[in-house]
Design a protein around this motif. Structure first.
Motif, PDB file in Angstrom:
ATOM      1  N   TYR A  30       0.896  -1.064   0.075  1.00 56.82           N
ATOM      2  CA  TYR A  30      -0.003   0.076  -0.034  1.00 56.82           C
ATOM      3  C   TYR A  30       0.983   1.129  -0.058  1.00 56.82           C
ATOM      4  N   LEU A  31       0.946   1.834  -1.081  1.00 58.90           N
ATOM      5  CA  LEU A  31       1.866   3.046  -1.220  1.00 58.90           C
ATOM      6  C   LEU A  31       0.652   4.372  -1.242  1.00 58.90           C
ATOM      7  N   MET A  32       0.629   4.831  -0.017  1.00 57.82           N
ATOM      8  CA  MET A  32      -0.486   5.964   0.236  1.00 57.82           C
ATOM      9  C   MET A  32       0.030   7.086   0.912  1.00 57.82           C
ATOM     10  N   GLY A  33      -0.428   8.287   0.500  1.00 54.73           N
ATOM     11  CA  GLY A  33      -0.011   9.548   1.230  1.00 54.73           C
ATOM     12  C   GLY A  33       1.335  10.318   0.529  1.00 54.73           C
ATOM     13  N   GLY A  34       1.760  11.107   1.123  1.00 56.88           N
ATOM     14  CA  GLY A  34       2.948  11.772   0.706  1.00 56.88           C
ATOM     15  C   GLY A  34       4.227  11.078   0.657  1.00 56.88           C
ATOM     16  N   SER A  60      -1.915   8.699  -3.859  1.00 60.69           N
ATOM     17  CA  SER A  60      -0.862   9.687  -3.594  1.00 60.69           C
ATOM     18  C   SER A  60      -0.935  11.075  -4.332  1.00 60.69           C
ATOM     19  N   ASP A  61      -0.760  12.486  -3.654  1.00 62.71           N
ATOM     20  CA  ASP A  61      -0.836  13.363  -4.614  1.00 62.71           C
ATOM     21  C   ASP A  61       0.788  13.933  -4.709  1.00 62.71           C
ATOM     22  N   GLY A  87      -7.892   7.069  -6.082  1.00 64.43           N
ATOM     23  CA  GLY A  87      -8.359   8.373  -5.622  1.00 64.43           C
ATOM     24  C   GLY A  87      -7.381   9.255  -6.252  1.00 64.43           C
ATOM     25  N   MET A  88      -6.481  10.070  -5.932  1.00 59.41           N
ATOM     26  CA  MET A  88      -5.698  11.108  -6.432  1.00 59.41           C
ATOM     27  C   MET A  88      -4.136  10.298  -6.714  1.00 59.41           C
ATOM     28  N   VAL A  89      -3.683  10.417  -8.187  1.00 64.17           N
ATOM     29  CA  VAL A  89      -2.747   9.671  -8.377  1.00 64.17           C
ATOM     30  C   VAL A  89      -1.957  10.977  -9.254  1.00 64.17           C
ATOM     31  N   ALA A  90      -1.052  11.803  -8.686  1.00 70.41           N
ATOM     32  CA  ALA A  90      -0.455  12.926  -9.236  1.00 70.41           C
ATOM     33  C   ALA A  90       0.936  13.144  -8.962  1.00 70.41           C
ATOM     34  N   SER A  91       1.537  14.019  -9.674  1.00 66.36           N
ATOM     35  CA  SER A  91       2.896  14.476  -9.606  1.00 66.36           C
ATOM     36  C   SER A  91       3.811  13.614  -9.684  1.00 66.36           C
TER      37      SER A  91
END
Length: 218
Positions: A37-41, A71-72, A99-103
């Protein structure tokens, strides 16, 4: 003398399940399902833990590894370390974005052998940024500027190579934050598939049984 019948095998207790779930929440991986699980900053600590877990799963069995990504973004150095670790894995790696997959998370998704996005996820690419103190020597400003340019070229090249889009298009999309729906991201080549909900069997039968049981308790 009659041989006693073997005792029926007992399933996992509530305590067993609680310990299992707690270990996943603490360690952020499931060894049985081979999921990380790769989540968050994304930062150095996140990258360090992720690389250790990935190498562990990669070495204990010759089976695919799944990464659940939400992650954002965050640190470019940490993000590229995660990207490289995935590319270096000997087993196939499936990455599911939700969810968000950004940057930098958008870059990490590109490392997957198979890339999926959930139906309502959002995919975003942009140029990197770097904060500086109020007073910086001129030569340091120039060095930082060159580093940013180098990182942007790396970002554009990686995206272009994986998607098949022209570098000019990737560069233009990155000049401002470009947000894409999951469907648009798949159409442009940033992902391979939409991660669709499974068809659930016996839903009506199970639901009617649950409703009947609920009514009996009233």
């Amino acid at each position: 003398m009659d041989t006693p019948a073997p005792a029926p095998e007992e399933g996992p207790t509530v305590a067993d399940i609680t310990d299992y779930v707690t270990s996943i929440l603490t360690l952020r991986y499931d060894v049985n399902e081979r999921v990380i699980y790769l989540m968050g900053g994304i930062d150095d600590d996140q990258a360090r833990q992720f690389i250790i877990l990935l190498n562990f799963l990669d070495n204990i069995a010759k089976e695919p590894i799944r990464i659940l990504l939400s992650s954002d973004g965050g640190s470019e150095e940490a993000g590229y370390a995660i990207y490289d670790a995935i590319k270096l894995a000997r087993n196939p790696v499936l990455i599911d974005g939700i969810g968000m997959v950004a940057s930098m998370a958008a870059v990490i998704l590109q490392a997957g052998d198979v890339r999926r996005l959930s139906q309502n996820s959002v995919y975003m690419i942009h140029h990197g940024s770097m904060s500086m103190p109020d007073h910086v020597e001129q030569d340091k400003v120039m060095a930082i500027s060159r580093l940013i340019e180098t990182n942007n070229v790396k970002y554009h090249t990686l995206m272009a190579n994986r998607t098949g889009l022209a570098m000019a298009e990737i560069c233009k999309m990155s000049e401002e934050e470009t947000y894409l729906s999951a469907g648009d991201a798949v159409r442009k080549g940033f992902a391979d598939y939409l991660w669709l909900p499974p068809r659930k069997k016996n839903t009506k039968k199970l639901l009617s049984r649950w409703v009947a049981g609920y009514q009996d308790k009233k």
